[in-house]
Design a protein around this motif. Structure first.
Motif, PDB file in Angstrom:
ATOM      1  N   HIS A 158       0.888  -0.982  -0.018  1.00 41.62           N
ATOM      2  CA  HIS A 158      -0.022   0.044   0.086  1.00 41.62           C
ATOM      3  C   HIS A 158       1.060   1.082   0.017  1.00 41.62           C
ATOM      4  N   ILE A 159       0.370   2.213  -0.512  1.00 42.13           N
ATOM      5  CA  ILE A 159       1.059   3.602  -0.416  1.00 42.13           C
ATOM      6  C   ILE A 159       0.370   4.721   0.388  1.00 42.13           C
ATOM      7  N   HIS A 160       1.466   5.136   1.204  1.00 49.27           N
ATOM      8  CA  HIS A 160       0.686   6.283   2.337  1.00 49.27           C
ATOM      9  C   HIS A 160       1.267   7.521   1.619  1.00 49.27           C
ATOM     10  N   VAL A 161       0.191   8.508   1.557  1.00 53.96           N
ATOM     11  CA  VAL A 161       0.563   9.858   1.139  1.00 53.96           C
ATOM     12  C   VAL A 161       0.137  11.074   2.080  1.00 53.96           C
ATOM     13  N   ILE A 162       1.149  11.727   2.347  1.00 55.69           N
ATOM     14  CA  ILE A 162       1.068  12.953   3.457  1.00 55.69           C
ATOM     15  C   ILE A 162       0.987  14.180   2.329  1.00 55.69           C
ATOM     16  N   MET A 163      -0.050  14.708   2.465  1.00 52.70           N
ATOM     17  CA  MET A 163      -0.565  15.788   1.356  1.00 52.70           C
ATOM     18  C   MET A 163      -1.081  17.223   2.285  1.00 52.70           C
ATOM     19  N   PRO A 164      -0.548  18.339   1.941  1.00 49.89           N
ATOM     20  CA  PRO A 164      -1.171  19.403   2.409  1.00 49.89           C
ATOM     21  C   PRO A 164      -2.414  19.786   1.623  1.00 49.89           C
ATOM     22  N   GLY A 165      -3.215  20.451   2.465  1.00 50.88           N
ATOM     23  CA  GLY A 165      -4.719  20.684   1.695  1.00 50.88           C
ATOM     24  C   GLY A 165      -4.544  22.161   1.221  1.00 50.88           C
ATOM     25  N   ALA A 166      -3.655  22.059   0.224  1.00 54.08           N
ATOM     26  CA  ALA A 166      -3.286  23.386  -0.457  1.00 54.08           C
ATOM     27  C   ALA A 166      -2.735  23.279  -1.767  1.00 54.08           C
ATOM     28  N   SER A 167      -2.894  24.216  -2.728  1.00 56.37           N
ATOM     29  CA  SER A 167      -2.428  24.073  -3.888  1.00 56.37           C
ATOM     30  C   SER A 167      -1.852  25.177  -4.587  1.00 56.37           C
ATOM     31  N   ILE A 168      -1.003  25.596  -5.526  1.00 57.88           N
ATOM     32  CA  ILE A 168      -0.301  26.605  -6.085  1.00 57.88           C
ATOM     33  C   ILE A 168      -0.571  26.632  -7.617  1.00 57.88           C
ATOM     34  N   ASN A 169      -0.981  27.827  -8.059  1.00 52.79           N
ATOM     35  CA  ASN A 169      -1.104  27.832  -9.683  1.00 52.79           C
ATOM     36  C   ASN A 169       0.163  28.248 -10.106  1.00 52.79           C
ATOM     37  N   LEU A 170       0.707  27.390 -10.832  1.00 49.54           N
ATOM     38  CA  LEU A 170       2.051  28.113 -11.243  1.00 49.54           C
ATOM     39  C   LEU A 170       2.213  28.869 -12.327  1.00 49.54           C
ATOM     40  N   LYS A 171       1.037  29.495 -12.859  1.00 51.28           N
ATOM     41  CA  LYS A 171       1.016  30.378 -14.051  1.00 51.28           C
ATOM     42  C   LYS A 171       0.531  31.849 -13.297  1.00 51.28           C
ATOM     43  N   THR A 172      -0.371  31.751 -12.151  1.00 50.28           N
ATOM     44  CA  THR A 172      -0.677  33.053 -11.567  1.00 50.28           C
ATOM     45  C   THR A 172       0.068  33.256 -10.175  1.00 50.28           C
ATOM     46  N   ARG A 173       0.544  32.149  -9.791  1.00 53.53           N
ATOM     47  CA  ARG A 173       1.396  32.448  -8.345  1.00 53.53           C
ATOM     48  C   ARG A 173       0.525  32.348  -7.117  1.00 53.53           C
ATOM     49  N   MET A 174      -0.866  31.836  -7.475  1.00 56.73           N
ATOM     50  CA  MET A 174      -1.787  32.077  -6.357  1.00 56.73           C
ATOM     51  C   MET A 174      -1.656  30.720  -5.581  1.00 56.73           C
ATOM     52  N   TRP A 175      -1.719  30.960  -4.384  1.00 53.81           N
ATOM     53  CA  TRP A 175      -1.735  30.116  -3.181  1.00 53.81           C
ATOM     54  C   TRP A 175      -3.110  29.818  -2.689  1.00 53.81           C
ATOM     55  N   LYS A 176      -3.736  28.558  -2.510  1.00 54.35           N
ATOM     56  CA  LYS A 176      -5.093  28.252  -2.065  1.00 54.35           C
ATOM     57  C   LYS A 176      -5.122  27.352  -1.121  1.00 54.35           C
ATOM     58  N   GLU A 177      -5.876  27.482  -0.270  1.00 50.26           N
ATOM     59  CA  GLU A 177      -5.888  26.403   0.992  1.00 50.26           C
ATOM     60  C   GLU A 177      -7.290  25.968   1.090  1.00 50.26           C
ATOM     61  N   LYS A 178      -7.404  24.690   1.584  1.00 48.43           N
ATOM     62  CA  LYS A 178      -8.841  24.124   1.763  1.00 48.43           C
ATOM     63  C   LYS A 178      -9.063  23.929   3.371  1.00 48.43           C
ATOM     64  N   SER A 179     -10.132  24.572   3.730  1.00 45.75           N
ATOM     65  CA  SER A 179     -10.118  24.522   5.235  1.00 45.75           C
ATOM     66  C   SER A 179     -11.003  23.324   5.617  1.00 45.75           C
ATOM     67  N   GLY A 180     -11.095  22.973   7.062  1.00 41.76           N
ATOM     68  CA  GLY A 180     -11.903  21.907   7.371  1.00 41.76           C
ATOM     69  C   GLY A 180     -11.050  20.320   7.351  1.00 41.76           C
ATOM     70  N   LYS A 181     -11.713  19.313   7.662  1.00 42.57           N
ATOM     71  CA  LYS A 181     -11.203  18.007   7.938  1.00 42.57           C
ATOM     72  C   LYS A 181     -11.514  17.144   6.622  1.00 42.57           C
ATOM     73  N   TYR A 182     -11.846  17.858   5.559  1.00 41.90           N
ATOM     74  CA  TYR A 182     -12.266  17.191   4.419  1.00 41.90           C
ATOM     75  C   TYR A 182     -11.639  17.565   3.317  1.00 41.90           C
ATOM     76  N   LEU A 183     -10.932  16.475   2.603  1.00 41.25           N
ATOM     77  CA  LEU A 183     -10.100  16.995   1.468  1.00 41.25           C
ATOM     78  C   LEU A 183     -10.921  16.407   0.268  1.00 41.25           C
ATOM     79  N   PHE A 184     -10.681  14.930   0.125  1.00 41.40           N
ATOM     80  CA  PHE A 184     -11.600  14.409  -1.188  1.00 41.40           C
ATOM     81  C   PHE A 184     -12.371  13.232  -0.829  1.00 41.40           C
ATOM     82  N   SER A 185     -13.303  12.741  -1.567  1.00 45.71           N
ATOM     83  CA  SER A 185     -14.274  11.536  -1.141  1.00 45.71           C
ATOM     84  C   SER A 185     -13.441  10.550  -1.449  1.00 45.71           C
ATOM     85  N   HIS A 186     -13.407   9.563  -0.233  1.00 50.72           N
ATOM     86  CA  HIS A 186     -12.624   8.379  -0.391  1.00 50.72           C
ATOM     87  C   HIS A 186     -13.007   7.354  -1.065  1.00 50.72           C
ATOM     88  N   LYS A 187     -14.325   7.497  -1.512  1.00 49.58           N
ATOM     89  CA  LYS A 187     -15.014   6.598  -2.551  1.00 49.58           C
ATOM     90  C   LYS A 187     -14.753   6.951  -3.963  1.00 49.58           C
TER      91      LYS A 187
END
Length: 369
Positions: A158-187
């Motif tokens: 199995h593969i474990h992934v540690i991932m910040p709930g954030a992203s960066i737009n490489l074109k606009t250099r905009m940093w975005k975060e996702k608040s809360g304890k939900y990232l993506f649907s596991h299903k």
């Protein structure tokens, strides 16, 4: 219980029983761990830095194998410090992608190909999910680590992934975060992971069993600031799949070891034959040169400048400054005067006759060369 003692006792019978299932990398791992810090193995010569003392000490050399339970403690600490230095002020998530039991036999017979395809599927999936997410919509950064064992040492890739709930737009250099304890649907993650990996198997002519399940398991949970998750992931990165203190005893051809049960969080024991115990250890020896830990996106090793820029913009004090200095490699102490000793030769043969002082043990961490 010393692992080298178990290997010495059951090596011949283990090779007779499981010879057909072993690769050269398994034999090399077994021989390396059997010689690790043993009197019959290679030695290193340490010289006392105190001129009045000037003692020479012969110390059994460590094997340095990444599956050995004694070795590479310092390397494991270095990896953890490097990961902690890259942390950002956002919510972290721990995602686990598990290969179903019906595919594990095929995975064992095609380890390098299957493990590589698993990493590729996880990378494509998380980049796609992050780019299509309304709150993120950018490029992610994450660290993925392959584990092949369960708590009972069975084969469980199995593969474990540690991932910040954030992203960066490489074109606009905009940093975005996702608040809360939900990232993506596991299903949704499980469905897409299954589709991508099975498609990769077919394209690479790998035999997919007829009883492949339709529902796979992917777990996605909150990991706080990421520190505890990184410590957990790095625990088995360089130090093998079992600690020697967890090997309780070896008696009448049977080996008993303890493990922590996942649901009850209590220590339980398992008893197997000595040959099968060695086989369980060899199941988790990766192909030669295969990288167990990989970073992607803005956490990649080539993105150090971007990470530093983000830490400056987000007003993050680097973890190295918080800890002042990195933990140095433990030094070897002279058994006579207590001064620090320096290594003047490595991997030399032990002289036949040595004074008793030359057999003084050094600190275990100091022998991971």
């Amino acid at each position: 219980m010393l692992l080298s003692t178990i290997i010495k006792e059951f090596r011949k019978s283990f090779l007779r029983t499981y010879q057909k299932n072993l690769l050269p990398s398994h034999i090399k791992a077994l021989e390396s761990m059997a010689r690790c810090r043993q009197a019959h193995g290679p030695h290193m010569v340490a010289h006392c830095s105190d001129h009045q003392c000037a003692k020479h000490v012969y110390i059994p050399h460590s094997c340095g194998h990444r599956n050995c339970p004694h070795c590479q403690n310092h390397e494991s600490q270095q990896w953890l410090e490097n990961q902690l230095e890259k942390r950002l002020p956002c919510q972290y998530f721990l995602i686990t992608f598990t290969l179903p039991g019906q595919l594990r036999d095929m995975a064992w017979k095609n380890q390098r190909a299957v493990y590589t395809l698993m990493f590729t599927a996880v990378q494509d999936l998380l980049k796609s999910f992050t780019g299509n997410d309304k709150k993120l919509g950018g490029s992610p950064g994450f660290t993925a680590i392959l584990h092949t064992h369960s708590r009972t040492l069975d084969y469980h890739p199995h593969i474990h992934v540690i991932m910040p709930g954030a992203s960066i737009n490489l074109k606009t250099r905009m940093w975005k975060e996702k608040s809360g304890k939900y990232l993506f649907s596991h299903k949704a993650l499980a469905r897409v992971f299954r589709a991508k990996l099975l498609q990769s198997f077919v394209e690479n002519t790998l035999p997919v069993p007829y009883d492949c399940p339709k529902q796979w398991v992917v777990d996605c949970k909150d990991a706080g600031n990421g520190e505890k998750a990184l410590i957990y992931l790095g625990r088995y990165l360089y130090r093998g799949v079992i600690r020697e203190q967890d090997i309780l005893y070896c008696k009448d051809g049977m080996v008993t070891f303890q493990y922590r049960h996942a649901k009850s969080a209590e220590n339980r024991t398992r008893t197997v034959t000595g040959e099968y115990f060695l086989y369980l250890l060899m199941l988790h020896v990766l192909p030669r040169g295969f990288r167990r830990a990989r970073s992607y996106g803005f956490l990649h090793a080539c993105s150090k400048k971007l990470i530093r820029l983000l830490q400056v913009v987000l007003r993050v004090k680097p973890w190295r400054l918080l800890m002042r200095d990195r933990k140095p490699r433990p030094s070897i102490v002279c058994p006579v005067c207590g001064a620090t000793m320096g290594i003047i030769a490595t991997r030399v043969s032990r002289p036949r006759v040595l004074p008793a002082i030359l057999y003084q043990p050094a600190q275990p961490e100091a022998l991971s060369m």
